[in-house]
Design a protein around this motif. Sequence first.
Motif, PDB file in Angstrom:
ATOM      1  N   LEU A   1     -22.454 -20.045 -15.375  1.00  0.00           N
ATOM      2  CA  LEU A   1     -21.187 -20.685 -15.290  1.00  0.00           C
ATOM      3  C   LEU A   1     -20.480 -20.480 -13.912  1.00  0.00           C
ATOM      4  O   LEU A   1     -20.384 -19.325 -13.522  1.00  0.00           O
ATOM      5  N   GLY A   2     -19.844 -21.381 -13.541  1.00  0.00           N
ATOM      6  CA  GLY A   2     -19.175 -21.388 -12.247  1.00  0.00           C
ATOM      7  C   GLY A   2     -17.664 -20.741 -12.641  1.00  0.00           C
ATOM      8  O   GLY A   2     -17.025 -20.843 -13.620  1.00  0.00           O
ATOM      9  N   LEU A   3     -16.981 -20.407 -11.323  1.00  0.00           N
ATOM     10  CA  LEU A   3     -15.569 -19.795 -11.429  1.00  0.00           C
ATOM     11  C   LEU A   3     -14.903 -21.214 -11.827  1.00  0.00           C
ATOM     12  O   LEU A   3     -13.597 -20.574 -12.096  1.00  0.00           O
ATOM     13  N   GLN A   4     -14.981 -22.366 -11.865  1.00  0.00           N
ATOM     14  CA  GLN A   4     -14.196 -23.282 -12.219  1.00  0.00           C
ATOM     15  C   GLN A   4     -13.593 -23.155 -13.623  1.00  0.00           C
ATOM     16  O   GLN A   4     -12.475 -23.410 -13.913  1.00  0.00           O
ATOM     17  N   PHE A   5     -14.494 -22.695 -14.225  1.00  0.00           N
ATOM     18  CA  PHE A   5     -14.347 -22.297 -15.788  1.00  0.00           C
ATOM     19  C   PHE A   5     -13.375 -21.436 -15.971  1.00  0.00           C
ATOM     20  O   PHE A   5     -12.184 -21.511 -17.042  1.00  0.00           O
ATOM     21  N   LEU A   6     -13.188 -20.192 -14.947  1.00  0.00           N
ATOM     22  CA  LEU A   6     -12.134 -19.308 -15.057  1.00  0.00           C
ATOM     23  C   LEU A   6     -10.802 -19.845 -14.724  1.00  0.00           C
ATOM     24  O   LEU A   6      -9.661 -19.495 -15.391  1.00  0.00           O
ATOM     25  N   GLN A   7     -10.905 -20.819 -14.018  1.00  0.00           N
ATOM     26  CA  GLN A   7      -9.459 -21.390 -13.445  1.00  0.00           C
ATOM     27  C   GLN A   7      -9.066 -22.489 -14.721  1.00  0.00           C
ATOM     28  O   GLN A   7      -7.622 -21.962 -15.156  1.00  0.00           O
ATOM     29  N   PHE A   8      -9.696 -23.130 -15.302  1.00  0.00           N
ATOM     30  CA  PHE A   8      -9.369 -24.012 -16.410  1.00  0.00           C
ATOM     31  C   PHE A   8      -8.914 -23.146 -17.518  1.00  0.00           C
ATOM     32  O   PHE A   8      -8.024 -23.266 -18.335  1.00  0.00           O
TER      33      PHE A   8
END
Length: 254
Positions: free
Chosen positions: A63-70
């Motif tokens: 999983l990418g860091l974009q999920f961390l932001q969301f």
Amino acid sequence: MQNKNITVVKSMDVLNLFLHHSVLTLNEMVELLGVPKTSVHRMAGSFETMGFLQKNDEGRYKLGLQFLQFGQLVAERLDIRQIALPIMKELRDRAKEAVNLIIKDSNDAIYIEKVDTLHPVRLYTKVGRRAPLYAGACSRIILAFLDEDEQERYVCETKMVPIGSGTITDKDQMREVLADARENGYTISDSELENETISIAAPIFDHTGSLAAGLSIAGPDSRFGEERHPELIELLKSAAKEISFQLGYQEGNE
């Protein structure tokens, strides 16, 4: 599958694999999903481009860091609703008017929580309602506490059209009202989103001192005579400050 987009559903199947697997190769995803390798390769590549998946040097996906932001945004916004709601109810009981919690979403303000007044004559709003940042106290308090460059860019680029009879459409006047709001810690609107209504709003700050949301009291102008304004402003600012403190804000950080 009625009313569902098949491509989106299949794409979500790829992401759902990572609920139970920390890393996967392309072949492992193909085996688990039982779909053609070309389809999985295309979907994984798209997710990688968008930041939802990352591929390491060995060609394994995670999983990418974009999920961390969301995920962080969702957590923050859920937390603020939970923290704010009891304070909003107390404010409603003391002010005898509807109370709204608003956050910024792109160039709009969006209502994420509300507590209705017990008066039979009331101003109806709903969670999910949107308003442009320039119109109404609830929206404008967010605009007032944005970074100055971002605020000026918004004012310059936005066409301010009348919504209610009192909507401010002159940009120089808007700049003055925003400066006053920032200095005083609150703003008042009169018939800006709906005629014969008044709203008073104050900012809420988070643990970093950044603007987190806006809190407003709103109702028919017949109940918002100027003699009530000092009392309502004091109640509102106190409630907004209490929510800010519970979010970890310390005075002097903004």
